[in-house]
Design an enzyme around this catalytic site. Sequence first.
Site, PDB file in Angstrom:
ATOM      1  N   GLU C 367       0.841  -1.222   0.000  1.00  0.00           N
ATOM      2  CA  GLU C 367       0.000   0.000   0.000  1.00  0.00           C
ATOM      3  C   GLU C 367       0.863   1.253   0.000  1.00  0.00           C
ATOM      4  O   GLU C 367       0.581   2.243   0.669  1.00  0.00           O
ATOM      5  CB  GLU C 367      -0.994  -0.030   1.168  1.00  0.00           C
ATOM      6  CG  GLU C 367      -2.014  -1.125   0.907  1.00  0.00           C
ATOM      7  CD  GLU C 367      -3.341  -0.930   1.598  1.00  0.00           C
ATOM      8  OE1 GLU C 367      -3.690   0.216   1.920  1.00  0.00           O
ATOM      9  OE2 GLU C 367      -4.037  -1.945   1.774  1.00  0.00           O
TER      10      GLU C 367
HETATM   11  C1  LIG Z   1       2.745  -9.521  -0.274  1.00  0.00           C
HETATM   12  C2  LIG Z   1       2.321  -8.410  -1.176  1.00  0.00           C
HETATM   13  C3  LIG Z   1       0.994  -8.135  -1.357  1.00  0.00           C
HETATM   14  C4  LIG Z   1       0.575  -7.127  -2.209  1.00  0.00           C
HETATM   15  N1  LIG Z   1      -0.772  -6.925  -2.400  1.00  0.00           N
HETATM   16  C5  LIG Z   1      -1.143  -6.036  -3.369  1.00  0.00           C
HETATM   17  C6  LIG Z   1      -2.516  -5.894  -3.719  1.00  0.00           C
HETATM   18  O1  LIG Z   1      -3.394  -6.552  -3.134  1.00  0.00           O
HETATM   19  N2  LIG Z   1      -2.874  -5.070  -4.698  1.00  0.00           N
HETATM   20  C7  LIG Z   1      -1.933  -4.331  -5.367  1.00  0.00           C
HETATM   21  O2  LIG Z   1      -2.302  -3.591  -6.247  1.00  0.00           O
HETATM   22  N3  LIG Z   1      -0.634  -4.416  -5.046  1.00  0.00           N
HETATM   23  C8  LIG Z   1      -0.206  -5.265  -4.067  1.00  0.00           C
HETATM   24  N4  LIG Z   1       1.126  -5.367  -3.763  1.00  0.00           N
HETATM   25  C9  LIG Z   1       2.089  -4.535  -4.428  1.00  0.00           C
HETATM   26  C10 LIG Z   1       2.698  -3.470  -3.521  1.00  0.00           C
HETATM   27  O3  LIG Z   1       1.766  -2.472  -3.260  1.00  0.00           O
HETATM   28  C11 LIG Z   1       3.972  -2.983  -4.190  1.00  0.00           C
HETATM   29  O4  LIG Z   1       4.947  -3.988  -4.028  1.00  0.00           O
HETATM   30  C12 LIG Z   1       4.483  -1.694  -3.645  1.00  0.00           C
HETATM   31  O5  LIG Z   1       3.618  -0.650  -4.005  1.00  0.00           O
HETATM   32  C13 LIG Z   1       5.898  -1.364  -4.098  1.00  0.00           C
HETATM   33  O6  LIG Z   1       6.089  -1.580  -5.462  1.00  0.00           O
HETATM   34  P1  LIG Z   1       7.336  -2.440  -5.982  1.00  0.00           P
HETATM   35  O7  LIG Z   1       7.347  -3.657  -5.214  1.00  0.00           O
HETATM   36  O8  LIG Z   1       7.244  -2.540  -7.423  1.00  0.00           O
HETATM   37  O9  LIG Z   1       8.618  -1.590  -5.575  1.00  0.00           O
HETATM   38  P2  LIG Z   1       9.333  -0.487  -6.423  1.00  0.00           P
HETATM   39  O10 LIG Z   1       8.369   0.546  -6.768  1.00  0.00           O
HETATM   40  O11 LIG Z   1      10.141  -1.123  -7.496  1.00  0.00           O
HETATM   41  O12 LIG Z   1      10.333   0.111  -5.334  1.00  0.00           O
HETATM   42  C14 LIG Z   1      11.593  -0.446  -5.012  1.00  0.00           C
HETATM   43  C15 LIG Z   1      12.258   0.439  -3.961  1.00  0.00           C
HETATM   44  O13 LIG Z   1      12.412   1.738  -4.486  1.00  0.00           O
HETATM   45  C16 LIG Z   1      11.844   2.713  -3.658  1.00  0.00           C
HETATM   46  N5  LIG Z   1      11.281   3.804  -4.441  1.00  0.00           N
HETATM   47  C17 LIG Z   1      10.497   3.711  -5.547  1.00  0.00           C
HETATM   48  N6  LIG Z   1      10.145   4.942  -5.943  1.00  0.00           N
HETATM   49  C18 LIG Z   1      10.700   5.821  -5.079  1.00  0.00           C
HETATM   50  C19 LIG Z   1      10.681   7.217  -4.956  1.00  0.00           C
HETATM   51  N7  LIG Z   1       9.982   7.958  -5.779  1.00  0.00           N
HETATM   52  N8  LIG Z   1      11.383   7.750  -3.963  1.00  0.00           N
HETATM   53  C20 LIG Z   1      12.091   7.024  -3.096  1.00  0.00           C
HETATM   54  N9  LIG Z   1      12.118   5.683  -3.142  1.00  0.00           N
HETATM   55  C21 LIG Z   1      11.438   5.094  -4.150  1.00  0.00           C
HETATM   56  C22 LIG Z   1      10.748   1.962  -2.934  1.00  0.00           C
HETATM   57  O14 LIG Z   1      10.414   2.582  -1.713  1.00  0.00           O
HETATM   58  C23 LIG Z   1      11.400   0.609  -2.727  1.00  0.00           C
HETATM   59  O15 LIG Z   1      12.232   0.671  -1.594  1.00  0.00           O
HETATM   60  C24 LIG Z   1       1.543  -6.356  -2.896  1.00  0.00           C
HETATM   61  C25 LIG Z   1       2.882  -6.608  -2.685  1.00  0.00           C
HETATM   62  C26 LIG Z   1       3.290  -7.625  -1.858  1.00  0.00           C
HETATM   63  C27 LIG Z   1       4.736  -7.914  -1.699  1.00  0.00           C
END
Ligand SMILES: Cc1cc2nc3c(=O)[nH]c(=O)nc-3n(C[C@H](O)[C@H](O)[C@H](O)COP(=O)(O)OP(=O)(O)OC[C@H]3O[C@@H](n4cnc5c(N)ncnc54)[C@H](O)[C@@H]3O)c2cc1C
Lengths: 262, 395, 391
Positions: C367
């Site tokens: 989230e």
């Molecule tokens: C167990 C689990 C359940 C989930 N359930 C759902 C769900 O029900 N529905 C849904 O839609 N999604 C779901 N998600 C997705 C979740 O919301 C995303 O994983 C999350 O939003 C982060 O995206 P990402 O993993 O692609 O990380 P990325 O966006 O690739 O980020 C990688 C790192 O970079 C950092 N970062 C990225 N952009 C910035 C910035 N602008 N400034 C500083 N730091 C930055 C992030 O903080 C993180 O540390 C789920 C994920 C997991 C693991």
Amino acid sequence: MHIVVCAKQVPNTTQVRINPETNTLVREGVESIMNPFDENALEMALQLKERHPGTQVTVLTMGPPQAVDILKEAVGRGADEVMLLCDKAFAGSDTWATSYALSMAIGKLPKPDLVLFGKQAIDGDTAQVGPGVADWLGMPCITCACKIEIAGNRALVERAFEDGYEKLEVALPCALTVLKEANVPRMASLRGKMAAKKLQVAPTTAEMVGADPAKLGLSASPTRVMKIFSPPPKTGGVLWQGEEPAVMAQRLVDLLRERKLI
Amino acid sequence: MGLKIDLDLCTGCGACVAVCPFCALAQRADGKVEVNEACTACGACLDSCPVGALSLETESKPLAMGALDGYRGLWVFAEQRGGKIHEVSFELLGVGRVLADRLGVELCAVLLGHQAGDCAGPLFEHGADKVYQVDHPALENYTAEPYAEALSALIRKYKPEVVLAGATSLGRGFIPRVAVQVNAGLTADCTELDVEADSRLLIQTRPAFGGNIMACIVCPDHRPQMATVRPKVFKPAEPVAGRTGTRVVENLPLKEPGVKVLETVNAMQNEVNVAGAEFIVTGGRGLGAPENFKLMAELADALGGAAVGASRAAVDAGWISSFHQVGQTGKTVRPKIYIACGVSGQIQHLVGMNSSDTIIAINKDPDAPIFGVADVGIVGDLFQVVPELIKALRG
Amino acid sequence: MAELNYGLSELAVEIRGMVREFAVSRVKPVRAELDETGRFPAEILRELGKMDLMGLYIPAEYGGTFEGDSMPNIIAVEELSRICIGVSVSYAANGLGADPILIGGSEEQKKKYLPPLASGEKWAAYALTEPNAGSDAGSIRTTAVKKGDTYVLNGTKQWITNGGEADIYTVFAVTDKSRGARGVSAFIVEKGTPGFSFGKKENKLGIRASATRELIFEDCEVPAANLIGREGTGFIWAMKTFDVSRPGIAAQSVGLAQGALDEAVAYAKVREQFGKPIIANQGLSWMLADMATQVEAARALTYAVVKTIDSGAKDYSKFSAMCKVFASDVAMRVTTDAVQVFGGYGYMKEYPVEKMMRDAKILQIYEGTNQIQRDIIGMALNKEYAAAARR
Ligand SMILES: Cc1cc2nc3c(=O)[nH]c(=O)nc-3n(C[C@H](O)[C@H](O)[C@H](O)COP(=O)(O)OP(=O)(O)OC[C@H]3O[C@@H](n4cnc5c(N)ncnc54)[C@H](O)[C@@H]3O)c2cc1C
Ligand SMILES: Cc1cc2nc3c(=O)[nH]c(=O)nc-3n(C[C@H](O)[C@H](O)[C@H](O)COP(=O)(O)OP(=O)(O)OC[C@H]3O[C@@H](n4cnc5c(N)ncnc54)[C@H](O)[C@@H]3O)c2cc1C
Ligand SMILES: Cc1cc2nc3c(=O)[nH]c(=O)nc-3n(C[C@H](O)[C@H](O)[C@H](O)COP(=O)(O)OP(=O)(O)OC[C@H]3O[C@@H](n4cnc5c(N)ncnc54)[C@H](O)[C@@H]3O)c2cc1C
């Protein structure tokens, strides 16, 4: 189908402790609960109700005014009707008189197809009320039931023995006493709890069920509690050593027998 | 009728308030005690009053003089299934002999069944002077209604003074019906029996409140005085080979049983589940080898069907399945008796069993931590102590 | 136990008692097994449904029990989380899936989809994230093309909580590529719709009981009536949903941290070293004191944000982000410290705290990662102070 569940309010005896100095019961902090086995009886009724639409579940308790709490709990879980049999005339009833009173109350309800009891109450611990009521009602009673299926006007029941179980068939109406193993009792629902909060239960008296005053309460009860005492207090741990194994073993068995543990 | 408080005597000490299991006693503004509707007249408070201000008031019923005198004889219900007499019946004959002699009456056994072979022989050998026997198709398989009908009919006809039955699931299933039918009091699951010689009252002692209190119960105005008796409490009568007695065969017109037995499954499980078991015998690493769990099973059997538990060390060694493990990672248990054999008593084991009612530990190391929680600790080699224990239990 | 006065309603207190008892009696005995096997706790959700606890956030007219007070729902999530957040996330994801309908859905959509969710007969999920669109959710690539009175969906959603288990999915897809985030629309998609399938179930570090799966759309035709709001409003529903759902993550965090604290204090009282219980060491009891203080602070902030939202405040994204970021950081620290209190035993699977520590990590990620939350707070500060300077 109409199912009557008999439930008793009991002190939670698993919380009861003995004060080692005075050797008396410490009741403080002991809550009153629905007799745990009666929860299983109620659950059995509610599951039958789910499987056989149109089934009505009535929960009956005999007890003091505060026993209404377990009736509210029952309504929270899904019981349709409740009856609080409450009258000073019942005070001090042993199982003989309790069975009579409950059977008279059941006689006032719509004719039941099934009357369910817990296997036993955890305070009185006699397990006598279920078969007793059934006898007053002239119904067969299967004790220690753990499973039931209803097909038409017959019930298939599994009852446990010390060393196994039996599958039985019986025509309705009949009575059962229900074991813990029968099911996992549900918890009350939110709406049920709300409905229960509003519930007003007027006590049903001995006269209202047409009970013969000569068969009620302490004076009509054949058994008399002469004396209540605490079991011999737990000795603080003892350590035996350096004696013949046979001597220590015999002393242990004597001690267990003396304390009525075996 | 009910509890009476003599307010002149009451000192307002409050001792009784604390002992009432039903919260039925409370102190008024002036400190004196009053009783509310929660009172069940159980009598638990009576002894707590230091000044004797509490009493149970009963409406004294005019005793039909002599009405009770017509009842004589001490009866034992002989439980039989598949032609085999239940051990408890011999125990009842044991205690029954003593009581019958004190009352100066016959010791009789009642045998119900259908073509169950000659079960009366062993009853005579164990001390019965007389055996009442009913053989009827309705009694072939145990069901409560015909059993109750038969026993009630015998009681009405022969008027025994005392009727004892085992507090087995069979006995507890139908005896309450008999009590209703013959208008008698019934004391459940007794662990002690005595008679008062002059009043001829049977003093029945039984645990209630989950074993937290003991109650002495009598039935002054009704006969017979009936009780179910907990198995294994009394020693079985010593059999005298060839002893015989009178056999009374009764023909009774019994109703067709309403309950039909479709199938009987004898699942004498060696694997009693430790969770919820009343007795647990636990083996630890001190057992040394998997086959030694047989010794635990034997001890469990001698206790009349205990569950076998294990420490993690024993489970990890592959001696027994993890189903039996007690402790942090295993089951949390609270049996009446917990016997730990060759278990050192590490905290992870103790958290699973230290609220057991009575803990017995057998360990050869006097400093084993298990002794810290044990009610009775026996320092010794389990391979010597346990076999002796089994012998003593069976003896 | 003494507690702060949060002015909880009678209903909230009732719910707390019910869920606490439920969690201890039904969830606690199975949580280790659920964690070990990754089995979805379907029977637990079904039972919660029977207890009328699946509709705490849904208004009465749609079969729920919500009457303007969000605390009962927040507290239900907190109490489940105290025992297992693998279970609580499966529970809370229903609300996440339903929120876009509650916020932007039409009366017909609400009437059709909310009652079965409120009764617990059906479960919901929220599908935004894609392999290449995580924090940058506006860059999603799943497309929805209008065709007669249907939309045809193509693309893949990733890591969707309750994926495969839920019956009702709110899915975000691009209806107009040229407009970026303003070209995103939200759709209600039912399980079983042709062209809608599920990918593999993820093998996770924590919250292993929860189902996290891919959703695959291949020429999946969805009735146009299932469009939430108008075309191009999807991103608004997505973000507004987060604003109200983030306090839920905070509640998970508070509950989890409380659960870890419960375990740690209980253990510290019985574990003896140097001849006394370890809690008798000041160094250790101060650790427990800091843990407890952080948990209470996180709870206070979370409840305050929820009450602010309930009061009808318009602008609360900043506060939602604050409670999410603060509480989840607390959960991570407190669970880590709980393992420390247990020493080597804490590192073993036999004790629950290692699971709690594994579980906690997700709270800083989903989230919106905690970096993104701080971005939201930072941007809000920038905006608010600029406005103040102008005045
Ligand atoms: C167990 C689990 C359940 C989930 N359930 C759902 C769900 O029900 N529905 C849904 O839609 N999604 C779901 N998600 C997705 C979740 O919301 C995303 O994983 C999350 O939003 C982060 O995206 P990402 O993993 O692609 O990380 P990325 O966006 O690739 O980020 C990688 C790192 O970079 C950092 N970062 C990225 N952009 C910035 C910035 N602008 N400034 C500083 N730091 C930055 C992030 O903080 C993180 O540390 C789920 C994920 C997991 C693991
Ligand atoms: C210490 C003590 C010892 C006693 N010993 C005896 C004794 O040996 N013999 C004897 O006859 N009486 C005895 N009594 C009295 C007996 O406890 C009461 O009669 C009691 O009301 C019913 O018995 P029970 O609690 O054993 O119930 P049980 O017979 O164990 O109860 C079985 C089931 O019957 C139903 N039931 C029982 N009571 C009620 C109720 N009030 N309302 C609705 N349903 C009910 C429930 O379904 C319950 O699960 C004793 C009382 C005390 C305090
Ligand atoms: C995370 C974790 C979880 C754990 N969970 C559990 C759990 O759920 N349950 C559990 O039981 N353990 C558990 N343990 C293991 C626990 O710490 C102990 O290692 C274990 O209980 C020891 O088992 P034991 O007493 O049988 O063996 P030992 O500690 O080796 O003790 C054997 C005992 O037998 C005695 N003995 C040997 N021979 C004889 C003889 N002939 N006669 C009499 N006595 C003899 C010895 O004096 C000794 O006291 C756990 C450990 C960890 C780290």
